[in-house]
Design an enzyme around this catalytic site. Structure first.
Site, PDB file in Angstrom:
ATOM      1  N   LYS A 111       0.839  -1.207   0.000  1.00 45.36           N
ATOM      2  CA  LYS A 111       0.000   0.000   0.000  1.00 45.36           C
ATOM      3  C   LYS A 111       0.868   1.250   0.000  1.00 45.36           C
ATOM      4  O   LYS A 111       0.546   2.242  -0.670  1.00 45.36           O
ATOM      5  CB  LYS A 111      -0.930   0.000   1.218  1.00 45.36           C
ATOM      6  CG  LYS A 111      -1.835   1.243   1.308  1.00 45.36           C
ATOM      7  CD  LYS A 111      -2.727   1.417   0.088  1.00 45.36           C
ATOM      8  CE  LYS A 111      -3.511   2.722   0.099  1.00 45.36           C
ATOM      9  NZ  LYS A 111      -4.574   2.754   1.112  1.00 45.36           N
ATOM     10  N   LYS A 145      -0.332  11.560   5.590  1.00 43.10           N
ATOM     11  CA  LYS A 145      -0.010  10.478   6.527  1.00 43.10           C
ATOM     12  C   LYS A 145       0.646   9.314   5.806  1.00 43.10           C
ATOM     13  O   LYS A 145       1.645   8.745   6.261  1.00 43.10           O
ATOM     14  CB  LYS A 145      -1.297  10.035   7.237  1.00 43.10           C
ATOM     15  CG  LYS A 145      -1.146   8.882   8.204  1.00 43.10           C
ATOM     16  CD  LYS A 145      -1.538   7.531   7.589  1.00 43.10           C
ATOM     17  CE  LYS A 145      -3.003   7.475   7.241  1.00 43.10           C
ATOM     18  NZ  LYS A 145      -3.388   6.108   6.740  1.00 43.10           N
TER      19      LYS A 145
END
Length: 291
Positions: free
Chosen positions: A171, A239
């Site tokens: 990811k 983030k």
């Protein structure tokens, strides 16, 4: 594997839980925001008043939360998943968090005889609503096989990529590529506009050649219109780029382009675009050129 506890019913989690209800699963959901729980109940699911209530009778617990502090609190806290899940429950964390957190959770869960998969997703709000997510899964192969029917309800591309934490590494790679493409598409728009060329026509050509991408397919019209309604917010991509850079340090590799793109994402957030879609990187690249 019919009873699912679903924790985290936000932009992504809410439609995902709804798809599971439609597929015939018995879904009990919890979220700190009542609106998400209300949507689940309207779709035919059940409401829980706490994490403990959501997971108590579950065969599978799915978590879809913003970042590692929330996942740690929900999973490891006194009132959390591991404190209340039955032995052999399968915990599927579909949040995007640090790989080392996924590994730590798997280790803690093993002491409670709870199985764990890290299964972050790509596709944004549209992918969640259309059940068209890409799902990258880390953990034991047998647990992946057990969870595969659920994944097939939620996504179109489902791949077991390795052991615990591997899903999060993939990811991270996904997010650095996505942010990089957004930055380059933004620069292309700036160049076309500044050169007096019809940017729409230019991007249509790019979309039909080697420069084609899903981002060009899905986002070029909204980017040209400067419409940045969030499907995936800059705040969250900021983030994620932090996860990318941290993972690079841990792997002892240099990712110089990722570092630059991370700074552009940080600039977008600093300029007040954190709540906008990550395609709002265009505003940063325009400001750099005084446009």
């Amino acid at each position: 594997m019919r009873h699912i506890g679903f924790v985290g019913l936000g932009i992504m989690g809410s439609p995902m839980a709804g798809h599971l209800v439609t597929a015939g699963y018995d879904v009990t959901g919890y979220d700190v925001a009542p609106a998400g729980v209300d949507r689940l109940v309207a779709a035919g699911g059940k409401a829980a008043g706490s994490v403990a209530e959501a997971v108590a009778d579950a065969d599978v617990v799915v978590t879809m939360l913003p970042d590692h502090p929330q996942v740690e609190r929900v999973v490891l806290g006194d009132g959390g998943v591991l404190a209340h899940a039955r032995p052999r429950t399968l915990l599927v964390d579909m949040s995007t968090i640090r790989p080392e957190t996924s590994v730590a959770i798997a280790e803690a869960a093993a002491t409670r005889d709870v199985r764990v998969l890290d299964a972050p997703v790509s596709g944004g709000e549209a992918g969640a609503k259309q059940a068209a997510l890409s799902i990258m899964v880390g953990g034991h192969a047998a647990d992946f096989a057990a969870a595969r029917p659920l994944f097939d309800v939620l996504g179109r591309t489902v791949v077991h990529v390795g052991g615990h934490g591997a899903g999060q590494v993939v990811k991270a790679a996904n997010q650095l590529v996505v942010a990089g493409i957004y930055a380059l598409v933004s620069e292309a728009i700036v160049l076309l506009d500044a050169s007096g060329v019809d940017a729409e026509a230019g991007l249509n050509v790019l979309g039909g050649g080697l420069a084609a991408s899903r981002i060009l397919d899905l986002k070029r019209a909204s980017m040209l219109a400067r419409e940045f309604t969030p499907g995936f917010r800059i705040d969250l991509h900021h983030k994620d780029m932090g996860i990318v850079l941290d993972a690079a340090r841990r792997a002892n590799v240099a990712l110089p382009v990722s570092g630059l793109v991370a700074q552009l994402v940080a600039a977008a957030r600093a300029q007040g675009h954190g709540g906008q879609d990550h395609s709002a990187l265009l505003t940063v690249l325009e400001s750099v050129s005084g446009r």
